[in-house]
Design a protein around this motif. Sequence first.
Motif, PDB file in Angstrom:
ATOM      1  N   VAL A 178      81.713  -2.017 122.402  1.00  0.00           N
ATOM      2  CA  VAL A 178      80.363  -1.828 121.481  1.00  0.00           C
ATOM      3  C   VAL A 178      78.948  -1.070 122.195  1.00  0.00           C
ATOM      4  O   VAL A 178      78.754   0.527 123.075  1.00  0.00           O
ATOM      5  CB  VAL A 178      80.392  -1.755 120.106  1.00  0.00           C
ATOM      6  N   GLY A 179      78.906  -2.269 122.643  1.00  0.00           N
ATOM      7  CA  GLY A 179      77.374  -2.552 123.738  1.00  0.00           C
ATOM      8  C   GLY A 179      78.015  -1.985 124.707  1.00  0.00           C
ATOM      9  O   GLY A 179      77.267  -1.435 125.758  1.00  0.00           O
ATOM     10  N   ASP A 180      79.506  -2.220 125.547  1.00  0.00           N
ATOM     11  CA  ASP A 180      79.175  -1.775 126.977  1.00  0.00           C
ATOM     12  C   ASP A 180      79.437   0.057 126.754  1.00  0.00           C
ATOM     13  O   ASP A 180      78.780   1.087 127.729  1.00  0.00           O
ATOM     14  CB  ASP A 180      81.297  -2.057 127.771  1.00  0.00           C
ATOM     15  N   LEU A 181      79.869  -0.019 125.936  1.00  0.00           N
ATOM     16  CA  LEU A 181      79.488   2.083 125.695  1.00  0.00           C
ATOM     17  C   LEU A 181      78.313   2.635 125.191  1.00  0.00           C
ATOM     18  O   LEU A 181      78.276   3.354 125.988  1.00  0.00           O
ATOM     19  CB  LEU A 181      80.730   2.477 124.616  1.00  0.00           C
ATOM     20  N   PHE A 182      77.500   2.254 124.453  1.00  0.00           N
ATOM     21  CA  PHE A 182      76.279   2.289 124.135  1.00  0.00           C
ATOM     22  C   PHE A 182      75.437   1.745 125.959  1.00  0.00           C
ATOM     23  O   PHE A 182      74.854   2.397 125.906  1.00  0.00           O
ATOM     24  CB  PHE A 182      75.689   1.799 123.168  1.00  0.00           C
ATOM     25  N   ASN A 183      75.787   1.407 126.936  1.00  0.00           N
ATOM     26  CA  ASN A 183      75.094   1.093 127.080  1.00  0.00           C
ATOM     27  C   ASN A 183      75.811   1.754 128.544  1.00  0.00           C
ATOM     28  O   ASN A 183      74.495   1.967 129.235  1.00  0.00           O
ATOM     29  CB  ASN A 183      74.694  -0.669 128.693  1.00  0.00           C
ATOM     30  N   GLY A 184      76.886   2.033 128.898  1.00  0.00           N
ATOM     31  CA  GLY A 184      76.875   3.346 130.071  1.00  0.00           C
ATOM     32  C   GLY A 184      76.628   4.338 129.788  1.00  0.00           C
ATOM     33  O   GLY A 184      76.091   4.956 129.898  1.00  0.00           O
ATOM     34  N   ALA A 185      76.185   5.161 128.369  1.00  0.00           N
ATOM     35  CA  ALA A 185      75.774   6.283 127.879  1.00  0.00           C
ATOM     36  C   ALA A 185      74.418   6.426 128.187  1.00  0.00           C
ATOM     37  O   ALA A 185      74.033   7.364 128.793  1.00  0.00           O
ATOM     38  CB  ALA A 185      76.141   6.582 126.404  1.00  0.00           C
ATOM     39  N   PHE A 186      73.543   5.648 128.035  1.00  0.00           N
ATOM     40  CA  PHE A 186      72.294   4.844 128.117  1.00  0.00           C
ATOM     41  C   PHE A 186      72.092   4.827 129.712  1.00  0.00           C
ATOM     42  O   PHE A 186      71.371   5.807 130.790  1.00  0.00           O
ATOM     43  CB  PHE A 186      72.160   3.755 127.869  1.00  0.00           C
ATOM     44  N   ALA A 187      72.974   4.538 130.342  1.00  0.00           N
ATOM     45  CA  ALA A 187      73.257   4.417 132.271  1.00  0.00           C
ATOM     46  C   ALA A 187      73.567   5.716 132.792  1.00  0.00           C
ATOM     47  O   ALA A 187      72.498   5.897 133.757  1.00  0.00           O
ATOM     48  CB  ALA A 187      73.810   3.114 132.661  1.00  0.00           C
ATOM     49  N   THR A 233      77.257   5.511 116.174  1.00  0.00           N
ATOM     50  CA  THR A 233      77.106   6.522 116.809  1.00  0.00           C
ATOM     51  C   THR A 233      75.982   7.249 116.401  1.00  0.00           C
ATOM     52  O   THR A 233      74.214   8.064 116.823  1.00  0.00           O
ATOM     53  CB  THR A 233      77.440   7.547 118.341  1.00  0.00           C
ATOM     54  N   MET A 234      75.828   8.413 115.699  1.00  0.00           N
ATOM     55  CA  MET A 234      75.891   9.282 114.210  1.00  0.00           C
ATOM     56  C   MET A 234      74.448   8.615 113.951  1.00  0.00           C
ATOM     57  O   MET A 234      73.250   9.295 113.774  1.00  0.00           O
ATOM     58  CB  MET A 234      76.504   9.796 113.521  1.00  0.00           C
ATOM     59  N   LEU A 235      74.158   7.357 113.335  1.00  0.00           N
ATOM     60  CA  LEU A 235      73.279   7.115 112.432  1.00  0.00           C
ATOM     61  C   LEU A 235      72.130   6.721 113.877  1.00  0.00           C
ATOM     62  O   LEU A 235      71.077   7.028 113.295  1.00  0.00           O
ATOM     63  CB  LEU A 235      73.836   5.286 111.784  1.00  0.00           C
ATOM     64  N   LEU A 236      72.885   6.199 115.420  1.00  0.00           N
ATOM     65  CA  LEU A 236      71.461   6.010 115.850  1.00  0.00           C
ATOM     66  C   LEU A 236      71.177   7.449 116.207  1.00  0.00           C
ATOM     67  O   LEU A 236      69.735   7.472 116.916  1.00  0.00           O
ATOM     68  CB  LEU A 236      72.923   5.192 117.103  1.00  0.00           C
ATOM     69  N   ASN A 255      67.229  18.009 122.055  1.00  0.00           N
ATOM     70  CA  ASN A 255      69.060  17.586 122.703  1.00  0.00           C
ATOM     71  C   ASN A 255      69.661  16.762 124.160  1.00  0.00           C
ATOM     72  O   ASN A 255      70.038  16.954 124.692  1.00  0.00           O
ATOM     73  CB  ASN A 255      69.432  19.342 122.218  1.00  0.00           C
ATOM     74  N   ALA A 256      68.214  17.157 124.635  1.00  0.00           N
ATOM     75  CA  ALA A 256      68.193  16.864 126.441  1.00  0.00           C
ATOM     76  C   ALA A 256      68.826  15.652 126.314  1.00  0.00           C
ATOM     77  O   ALA A 256      69.659  14.809 127.129  1.00  0.00           O
ATOM     78  CB  ALA A 256      67.310  17.443 127.030  1.00  0.00           C
ATOM     79  N   PHE A 257      68.673  14.863 125.432  1.00  0.00           N
ATOM     80  CA  PHE A 257      68.110  13.280 125.607  1.00  0.00           C
ATOM     81  C   PHE A 257      69.942  12.815 124.235  1.00  0.00           C
ATOM     82  O   PHE A 257      70.383  12.020 125.111  1.00  0.00           O
ATOM     83  CB  PHE A 257      67.447  12.257 125.560  1.00  0.00           C
ATOM     84  N   THR A 258      69.706  13.913 123.280  1.00  0.00           N
ATOM     85  CA  THR A 258      70.807  13.080 122.046  1.00  0.00           C
ATOM     86  C   THR A 258      72.110  14.136 122.277  1.00  0.00           C
ATOM     87  O   THR A 258      73.284  12.783 122.723  1.00  0.00           O
ATOM     88  CB  THR A 258      70.637  13.214 120.869  1.00  0.00           C
ATOM     89  N   THR A 259      71.816  14.655 123.120  1.00  0.00           N
ATOM     90  CA  THR A 259      73.966  14.732 123.020  1.00  0.00           C
ATOM     91  C   THR A 259      74.515  14.431 125.046  1.00  0.00           C
ATOM     92  O   THR A 259      75.425  14.295 124.868  1.00  0.00           O
ATOM     93  CB  THR A 259      73.245  16.469 123.997  1.00  0.00           C
ATOM     94  N   PRO A 260      74.025  14.369 125.595  1.00  0.00           N
ATOM     95  CA  PRO A 260      74.386  13.570 126.727  1.00  0.00           C
ATOM     96  C   PRO A 260      74.382  11.948 126.016  1.00  0.00           C
ATOM     97  O   PRO A 260      75.700  11.430 126.757  1.00  0.00           O
ATOM     98  CB  PRO A 260      73.185  13.463 127.713  1.00  0.00           C
ATOM     99  N   PHE A 261      74.255  11.606 125.030  1.00  0.00           N
ATOM    100  CA  PHE A 261      74.552  10.538 125.206  1.00  0.00           C
ATOM    101  C   PHE A 261      75.740  10.782 124.203  1.00  0.00           C
ATOM    102  O   PHE A 261      76.375   9.085 124.020  1.00  0.00           O
ATOM    103  CB  PHE A 261      73.096   9.600 124.004  1.00  0.00           C
ATOM    104  N   VAL A 262      75.428  11.716 123.542  1.00  0.00           N
ATOM    105  CA  VAL A 262      76.634  11.040 121.648  1.00  0.00           C
ATOM    106  C   VAL A 262      77.866  12.027 123.010  1.00  0.00           C
ATOM    107  O   VAL A 262      78.841  10.885 122.661  1.00  0.00           O
ATOM    108  CB  VAL A 262      76.537  12.764 120.910  1.00  0.00           C
ATOM    109  N   VAL A 263      78.254  12.869 124.031  1.00  0.00           N
ATOM    110  CA  VAL A 263      79.648  12.798 124.846  1.00  0.00           C
ATOM    111  C   VAL A 263      79.867  12.039 125.583  1.00  0.00           C
ATOM    112  O   VAL A 263      80.228  11.748 125.532  1.00  0.00           O
ATOM    113  CB  VAL A 263      79.149  13.900 125.820  1.00  0.00           C
ATOM    114  N   GLY A 264      78.649  10.855 126.114  1.00  0.00           N
ATOM    115  CA  GLY A 264      78.982   9.413 126.965  1.00  0.00           C
ATOM    116  C   GLY A 264      80.125   8.721 126.043  1.00  0.00           C
ATOM    117  O   GLY A 264      80.691   8.456 127.176  1.00  0.00           O
TER     118      GLY A 264
END
Length: 483
Positions: free
Chosen positions: A159-168, A385-388, A433-442
């Motif tokens: 899970v950490g890899d997924l979130f870190n990858g989306a932020f990266a 992801t949705m909660l975050l 949305n400029a930041f949350t949308t790429p994170f969710v899709v990522g």
Amino acid sequence: MSQEDEHRDSPGTAPEGPERERPSGSGAPAGSGTPDGGGGWSAPGQGPAPGVPGGVSGGAESPGVAGPTAPPGRDTEPERPAQYGWPDAQPGPAAGYGPPAAAPGYAPPGTPPGYGPQGTPPGYGPQGAPPGYGPQGHGYPGRPTAPKPGVVPLRPMTVGDLFNGAFALIRNNPKTTAGLAMIVVAVTSVISAVGFGGTMRDYGVFFDQALNDPASLDPAEPIPVSTWSIITTYGGALLSQAGYILVTGLLTAVVGLAVLGRRLTPGEAWAAIRDRLWTIVGLALIQLLIYFGLTLATALVGIVGVGVGAALLVSGAVEAGIAVIVLALVAVAACVCVFLWIVVRIHFAMPVVVLERVGVFASLARSWRLTRGSWWRVFGIILLTMLLVGLIGGLLTTPFTMGSLALVFLFPVEAWMPVASGALIYVGEVLINAFTTPFVVGVATLLYIDLRMRREGLDLRLHEAARAGHQVGPEVYLPEWRG
């Protein structure tokens, strides 16, 4: 003891005499287990010492090279493989039988250029690291250390890899990720912002009238919102959803290639999905119909069940009415569970459409197969992801929402109030949305890739693509039967 035995050296020492002199670079094979004519000795089954070229004579000048193998007829130790890598993890060879550990700067034979300790790419650990673990912690037991050419290591992810990858993803390519989302949301949110401004104007007039002349309110019109405001608000919401679908398709292609280290420009992202645009739209419509049908079925079960139960209560059949209401609530809960189960099973249809380039219904079936046996894990990651995103989005939208409501209460009848209120909501929606949308899709796309790594060994294909060094496109994600 014969005279020949008296002159034979004991194991662990170099033979004396003329045999010790040997020109450098001799072509005699190393590690043969017999004297090679020049004193190049090694243990059975082992090659020359790390860092010592084959053919260099043994003895004190050759660190790590053991003495000669006992001649035939003498007792010998069993063959032991060379212990390269982590010497403390396993017992080393017996005394006099080869190197106890890898020498600094040594890479095993056959290692490609640039993959030794001095040329280690990101994600590859040095020879002295524990098996399967690199300096970045990207390895995992049972497999070689995973390279990381892009935003995530090429192995099944946590899970950490997924979130870190989306932020990266957002941090490394903000122009394409946040920029694309901002442009599309800015264009598709104009109508909804206008509708929201009209709604705020209607509420402002209603509040001003309620405070100054409560008797003038018409009980037949309890909702103080005009039809025009309702149409623009919901029409804008549909347009915003269409924009979200477009951004999802674009960013899915961006994420897929960011895994391999490619940074797509907005133009390249558009070129990657241009021929898939109508398939993306068709999939979005089918998914919308599925969600709407499940929601409608759940609502009907609840309304009908509670209505029948209430009618029984009114008629005097209290026990029957209570039983019907309880059954209706249980049925609603069951419908919600079915709704969530289906939503998770078809969650990856969009990445399948974009990266595997299949049709609408084939993508739904493919997502259904990928999530088989992984429902709880996928559901937990989606929920987290949705909660975050909800928490971050709520914190960021609060100032804009509070400012808009303050304008409604402070300046309810001013002509500029609807424009200012709608503009605040519009700016807040675009920025968030400029930041949350790429994170969710990522996260969704990386989770899809993770499932394919676990089920189909996609990480091995990505390893090969990363090591090849040439530029690859979305075709790397095509299934074997389509590749």
